[in-house]
Design an enzyme around this catalytic site. Structure first.
Site, short mmCIF file in Angstrom:
data_model
loop_
_atom_site.label_atom_id
_atom_site.label_comp_id
_atom_site.label_asym_id
_atom_site.label_seq_id
_atom_site.Cartn_x
_atom_site.Cartn_y
_atom_site.Cartn_z
N LEU A 164 1.05 -1.07 -0.09
CA LEU A 164 0.06 0.11 -0.03
C LEU A 164 0.63 1.37 0.10
O LEU A 164 2.01 1.15 0.18
CB LEU A 164 -0.80 -0.15 1.43
N PRO A 165 0.30 2.38 -0.17
CA PRO A 165 1.17 3.43 -0.33
C PRO A 165 2.11 4.04 0.64
O PRO A 165 3.17 4.24 0.71
CB PRO A 165 0.02 4.69 -0.73
N LYS B 76 16.03 1.14 1.89
CA LYS B 76 15.18 1.53 1.01
C LYS B 76 14.93 3.35 0.81
O LYS B 76 14.97 3.83 -0.15
CB LYS B 76 13.70 1.17 1.06
N1 LIG Z 1 5.67 2.39 -8.33
C1 LIG Z 1 6.70 2.16 -8.14
O1 LIG Z 1 7.74 2.08 -8.84
C2 LIG Z 1 7.28 1.46 -6.77
C3 LIG Z 1 8.44 0.92 -6.61
C4 LIG Z 1 8.97 0.20 -5.37
C5 LIG Z 1 8.09 0.50 -4.46
N2 LIG Z 1 6.95 1.15 -4.49
C6 LIG Z 1 6.14 1.43 -3.37
O2 LIG Z 1 5.10 0.44 -3.28
C7 LIG Z 1 4.06 0.85 -2.60
C8 LIG Z 1 2.91 0.75 -3.63
O3 LIG Z 1 3.21 1.59 -4.70
P1 LIG Z 1 2.22 1.79 -6.06
O4 LIG Z 1 3.00 2.23 -6.91
O5 LIG Z 1 1.70 0.13 -6.31
O6 LIG Z 1 1.17 2.52 -5.90
P2 LIG Z 1 -0.37 2.65 -6.32
O7 LIG Z 1 -0.33 2.27 -7.66
O8 LIG Z 1 -0.57 3.84 -6.24
O9 LIG Z 1 -1.18 1.56 -5.48
C9 LIG Z 1 -1.43 1.98 -4.43
C10 LIG Z 1 -2.42 0.84 -3.57
O10 LIG Z 1 -3.02 1.27 -2.42
C11 LIG Z 1 -4.36 1.42 -2.57
N3 LIG Z 1 -4.83 2.63 -1.71
C12 LIG Z 1 -4.67 3.72 -2.09
N4 LIG Z 1 -5.25 4.65 -1.21
C13 LIG Z 1 -5.93 3.74 -0.46
C14 LIG Z 1 -6.69 4.08 0.75
N5 LIG Z 1 -7.26 5.22 1.30
N6 LIG Z 1 -7.32 3.04 1.29
C15 LIG Z 1 -6.91 1.64 0.90
N7 LIG Z 1 -6.29 1.37 -0.24
C16 LIG Z 1 -5.70 2.59 -0.83
C17 LIG Z 1 -4.69 1.62 -4.05
O11 LIG Z 1 -6.14 1.06 -4.23
P3 LIG Z 1 -6.98 1.43 -5.26
O12 LIG Z 1 -6.77 0.55 -6.33
O13 LIG Z 1 -8.66 1.47 -4.72
O14 LIG Z 1 -6.58 2.97 -5.66
C18 LIG Z 1 -3.63 0.55 -4.59
O15 LIG Z 1 -3.92 -0.86 -4.27
C19 LIG Z 1 4.20 2.41 -2.20
O16 LIG Z 1 4.74 2.36 -0.94
C20 LIG Z 1 5.39 2.75 -3.11
O17 LIG Z 1 6.25 3.85 -2.64
C21 LIG Z 1 6.56 1.77 -5.61
#
Ligand SMILES: NC(=O)c1ccc[n+]([C@@H]2O[C@H](COP(=O)([O-])OP(=O)(O)OC[C@H]3O[C@@H](n4cnc5c(N)ncnc54)[C@H](OP(=O)(O)O)[C@@H]3O)[C@@H](O)[C@H]2O)c1
Length: 294
Positions: free
Chosen positions: A72-73, A178
């Site tokens: 999650l975020p 990280k």
């Molecule tokens: N993207 C990257 O390149 C990357 C790389 C390494 C690590 N990360 C880390 O991995 C984590 C996830 O990143 P991501 O890129 O996959 O993020 P994302 O695409 O924005 O997905 C976020 C997830 O959290 C859910 N969410 C958002 N707000 C919420 C709320 N209020 N209540 C419940 N669920 C909620 C979203 O659900 P919905 O589908 O309903 O919106 C979705 O499942 C973060 O900590 C990020 O920093 C990201």
């Protein structure tokens, strides 16, 4: 662990966003039983087509799971999904393992470790390095911290999602690594944005600078890829500005607690906050190019 053992291991997956969905897909393809929960249920449909079990809440997802993954975020949202109403810790069996793979920083990791201990659940701190492409390819780098006793048990789960798991110590060590890596990443992105503007201001073709960086030891494949996105004005998100900025904020705060000042990150973080306030938070972090040096 054999495929037969994998088919008997149930993994609950909480948060199937840009990273979570491909990571859960890798687990399904490796033969694990996967119970998925996501706030927006339509996002789990492609996973259900691959064999995942859709669930109605984190508590439902955790029912009967041997291992649970959170993706999650940020820390408050992970805390709510685990310890809030219908949270996973209501049903997660004592002795099962929670792999906390979101990027949530050091303080939230310490709080969630306490919460897990309170419920008799084994906590593993395991944020990942690598974006959507590596998540799809199963080539993430897992930065892990946690008790030695569960490392071999969770290795097949990590192996399905990553090219390597680095065990860095106790829970908290992965999140520290990280933060350091992402502080490097945000600096690179700001720096390449500035470099493109500087090149243009001097009347040179920025493509030329990209070519020079591509072949030089001072270049970085990540920065070059982001530079190409910047010049193409392609800001479709793989890592959103909002999440990258969250990591920069966590890094600045942790550094301050450790007694040092991140001068480079501090020099641009307010501009990034402004870009988010101006509506760019859900675009790729390469969008900082449009806001840089103006
Ligand atoms: N993207 C990257 O390149 C990357 C790389 C390494 C690590 N990360 C880390 O991995 C984590 C996830 O990143 P991501 O890129 O996959 O993020 P994302 O695409 O924005 O997905 C976020 C997830 O959290 C859910 N969410 C958002 N707000 C919420 C709320 N209020 N209540 C419940 N669920 C909620 C979203 O659900 P919905 O589908 O309903 O919106 C979705 O499942 C973060 O900590 C990020 O920093 C990201």
């Amino acid at each position: 662990m054999t495929n037969d053992t994998q088919s008997k291991t149930t993994v609950a997956f909480v948060g199937t966003g840009r990273m979570g969905a491909p990571m859960a897909t890798r687990l399904l393809k490796a033969g694990f039983v996967v119970r998925v929960w996501n706030r927006s249920p339509e996002r789990v449909k492609p996973l259900v087509e691959l064999g995942a079990i859709a669930t109605s809440s984190p508590a439902d997802a955790a029912t009967g799971a041997d291992v649970l993954v959170t993706m999650l975020p940020d820390g408050p949202l992970v805390g709510a999904a685990m310890g809030g109403p219908q949270g996973a810790l209501d049903t997660l069996r004592r002795g099962s393992v929670w792999l906390q793979m979101s990027s949530i920083g050091v303080e939230w990791t310490a709080q969630l470790l306490e919460l897990a201990d309170h419920h008799g659940v084994v906590f593993v701190d395991a944020p990942v390095s690598g974006s959507v492409g590596p998540a799809e390819a199963g080539t993430l780098l897992v930065l892990a911290g946690g008790p030695e006793g569960v490392r071999s048990q969770v290795a097949p789960v990590f192996d399905a999602m990553g090219r390597e798991t680095m065990w860095l110590g106790e829970a908290g060590a992965g999140s520290k690594a990280k933060l350091v890596l992402n502080n490097w990443l945000v600096g690179l992105v700001e720096s390449i944005a500035e470099t493109l503007h500087f090149t243009e201001a001097l009347g040179l073709d920025p493509e030329l600078i990209i070519e020079l960086l591509e072949d030089a030891p001072i270049g970085s494949p990540y920065a070059v890829a982001k530079a190409r996105q910047m010049l193409a004005a392609d800001f479709a998100p793989s890592f959103t500005l909002k999440l990258a900025s969250k990591d920069a904020d966590l890094a600045v705060a942790s550094a301050r607690s450790a007694g040092i000042d991140l001068r480079v990150t501090n020099s641009f973080i307010d501009a990034w906050h402004l870009a988010i306030a101006n509506g760019h938070g859900d675009e790729d972090l390469s969008v900082v190019y449009t806001n840089s040096t103006s």
